[in-house]
Write a protein that holds these residues in place. Structure first.
Motif, mmCIF file in Angstrom:
data_model
loop_
_atom_site.group_PDB
_atom_site.id
_atom_site.type_symbol
_atom_site.label_atom_id
_atom_site.label_comp_id
_atom_site.label_asym_id
_atom_site.label_seq_id
_atom_site.Cartn_x
_atom_site.Cartn_y
_atom_site.Cartn_z
ATOM 1 N N SER A 177 -91.804 -73.708 -18.401
ATOM 2 C CA SER A 177 -90.538 -74.790 -18.364
ATOM 3 C C SER A 177 -89.348 -73.898 -18.670
ATOM 4 N N ASN B 70 -92.477 -70.105 -12.465
ATOM 5 C CA ASN B 70 -92.400 -71.575 -13.167
ATOM 6 C C ASN B 70 -93.667 -71.760 -13.904
ATOM 7 N N PRO C 280 -91.823 -66.923 -16.033
ATOM 8 C CA PRO C 280 -90.801 -67.989 -15.640
ATOM 9 C C PRO C 280 -90.381 -67.528 -13.986
#
Length: 636
Positions: free
Chosen positions: A194, A191, A188
């Motif tokens: 999501s 990204n 994350p």
């Protein structure tokens, strides 16, 4: 003189003063403390009525030997009035933990238990945690040991691929790390997933940790079907892999619960042959996550019910309490304990000593584990006692020999010297009494003792002189606080080294005036192989080489190896800390702020070393020329 035995008249005067004080005590709940003549607290107790409870000690004559011995030493009494017996219970155990009175049963389980935590960030982090709980985060546990938590993190990484990196690393990444490449993190930070999908994985992990695996599987299966229907086969395959990994995790659970109780503790106290043992087993999220055996101190003349009462009161003080506690036998004052724990947690806590079905099996299993732990402890004690006896006989040590302290020196080419002192007492190693000493040298002053001049790098004799002086000087002069672990004079001092180090030790002992301990040097044999050690004993004027299979030699090797391990780990930690700072400090133009930014951006010194010149130049405050200088210095 203060060291003289008090006369009968003085004892009677103390007793009359105590009786007068007891006569004026209130008929209210509270906590009382018996104080010895030297000011130390002998015993802490609680009472519904201070007047009646404290008075009972002096109105009866049928006390146990332990109580009679304690009362003979009481010089004064202190009391604290509280509002209820539950408050008295909390205060009593706070004082027991803080003061360690010699006549209270003590469970020395001071280490905080580990938790698995999901942080409250926008992209939550999965982590191992010990310490005070923060309401911003979600905690699962506690667990009986760190291994269970670390194994759980590894399994959850495989299934849900949650991040485990520190916030400083997460917020400064420009590309996914190795964990993403081996499918242990969904990245994350860059990204690669999501926010919605990452949050879904976090929620599934929370459901799994709460014991709702079937609900997680149903959600994953539904998600896989939806992705397949939308022809998103690659994403569907990833979910399929999650389902398979989760199924394997379920298979690995060695004990599971079919009941609806997600969290519970199982406590069984067993007494055999003069030993008391409490087995604490934990059920978290409906799964048995392990157990722990605890042997209390000062447990003479306590029953299992009394010991279990003390354990519950001490163990759950300032700790997470599960809604259910199953006990065998029923602890003394179970209703008061339950009320106190309920008040502490803000919800109902049930203490059940007569469960049915599966829960009864839990208790039987805990009792069996406590019995096995006692058997193992006795076997270990017998083995250690045999080793110590064999050593005493072989070397001609005093029969009362119990405490052995061993010293070792560790450094790299003379730098960052660390000395260790490990303790063997009561027929076992005593890790809580170990000590490390940083020795300052002329080339790396560091944080040595301010009262000693830095030594020449590599001078093991000077290092040994300093550590022995620092350890025993105050003890010899009687300036060590009474009751501390290091206030005990050892029976034997082992010096890991030959005649040179041993000679230094003898000089130090003579200078400070500590003549009681036997000083023994442990010198390696000609080929430096284990089993060929020579024991140099100045008091006997001879050197002894025990047979390789001699139990006394095995004890010496055990203590010596532990001292070596403790010194090495301390030196490595000091060296690693120094390297992180000094390697970047040596580069011209890198001050504290730039160094901090580099370490934060790349997650440590290894990350900085692995970075390209372009990556280094991208850090705030680092221009291209400085990036080239850093790159050359770290790669050179």
């Amino acid at each position: 003189m203060s060291n003289e035995t008090p006369s009968a008249l003085e004892i009677d005067e103390v007793r009359q003063a105590l009786l007068l004080q007891i006569k004026n005590l209130p008929d209210l709940p509270g906590v009382y403390r018996y104080i010895g003549a030297d000011g130390t607290v002998l015993y802490v107790g609680k009472a519904i009525s201070l007047k009646k409870r404290v008075g009972s000690y002096f109105n009866k004559n049928d006390h146990s030997p332990r109580i009679r011995l304690m009362l003979a030493q009481v010089a004064s009494l202190e009391t604290t009035v509280v509002r209820s017996e539950a408050e008295a219970l909390v205060l009593e155990n706070n004082l027991i933990k803080a003061l360690s009175p010699r006549y209270n049963i003590l469970f020395r389980d001071d280490k905080s238990y580990p938790y698995l935590v999901l942080t409250g960030h926008a992209s939550p982090r999965l982590a191992y945690y010990r310490g005070a709980l923060d309401k911003r985060h979600t905690y699962f546990g506690p667990f009986p040991n760190g291994y269970v938590v670390k194994e759980s993190i590894q399994l959850l990484q495989k299934v849900f691929q949650l991040r485990t990196c520190e916030d400083s690393v997460f917020s400064n990444r420009s590309r996914a790390c190795l964990l993403h490449q081996i499918k242990r993190c969904s990245a994350p930070c860059v990204n690669a997933i999501s926010p919605e999908d990452y949050r879904a994985d976090v929620n599934n992990a929370m459901l799994f940790l709460s014991g709702k695996e079937n609900e997680v599987l149903q959600q994953l299966e539904a998600r896989m079907q939806t992705l397949s229907a939308n022809w998103e086969f690659e994403a569907a395959a990833a979910v399929r892999d999650q389902i398979q990994a989760l199924a394997k995790v379920q298979e690995k659970q060695f004990v599971s619960s079919n009941s609806s109780d997600s969290d519970a503790d199982i406590l069984a106290c067993v007494e055999e042959g003069g030993l008391l043992c409490v087995n604490l087993a934990m059920v978290r999220g409906g799964r048995h996550v392990g157990d722990k055996n605890l042997f209390p101190s000062h447990a003479d003349e306590y029953t299992p019910a009394e010991a279990l009462h003390a354990f519950i009161a001490q163990h759950y003080l300032e700790r997470t309490v599960p809604p259910l506690i199953f006990c065998s036998p029923e602890p003394d004052g179970a209703s008061i304990l339950a009320a106190s724990l309920s008040e502490q947690t803000g919800r109902r806590v049930i203490i059940n000593s007569n469960p049915n079905g599966e829960r009864r099996i839990w208790l039987e299993m805990a009792a069996k584990n406590a019995q096995l732990a006692i058997l193992q402890r006795k076997t270990q004690q017998a083995s250690q006692a045999g080793r110590l006896t064999a050593l005493v006989e072989a070397l001609g040590l005093p029969d009362e020999t119990q405490r052995i302290e061993c010293f070792d020196i560790s450094h790299t080419m003379g730098e960052l010297t660390v000395a260790s002192c490990v303790v063997y007492d009561n027929q076992d190693m005593q890790p809580k009494q170990y000590r490390r000493f940083n020795i300052a040298t002329t080339t790396s002053p560091g944080k040595g003792d301010a009262g000693f001049e830095p030594i020449t790098p590599g001078d093991d004799y000077a290092a040994m002189r300093q550590v022995l002086t620092r350890r025993y000087e105050k003890l010899a002069t009687g300036t060590v606080e009474e009751g501390r672990a290091d206030s005990k004079v050892p029976d034997v001092i082992l010096i890991d080294g030959g005649k040179g180090q041993l000679g230094v030790a003898l000089e130090v002992m003579e200078e400070i005036g500590l003549s009681e301990p036997w000083i023994i040097g442990v010198a390696k044999g000609e080929t430096r192989k284990a089993g060929l050690e020579q024991l140099i004993i100045p008091r006997l004027g001879k050197t002894i080489q025990l047979k390789r299979d001699h139990p006394g030699l095995h004890l010496i090797q055990q203590i010596r190896d532990e001292s070596h391990r403790f010194a090495i780990t301390g030196h490595r930690a000091r060296r690693a800390k120094a390297r992180v700072a000094s390697t970047l400090e040596d580069i011209e133009g890198i001050g504290p702020k730039r160094r901090q930014k580099l370490l934060a951006r790349f997650g440590g010194l290894q990350g900085v070393k692995a970075a390209s010149m372009d990556d280094l130049a991208a850090v705030e405050g680092i221009n291209q020329a400085l990036a080239e200088k850093i790159y050359a210095a770290l790669r050179g």
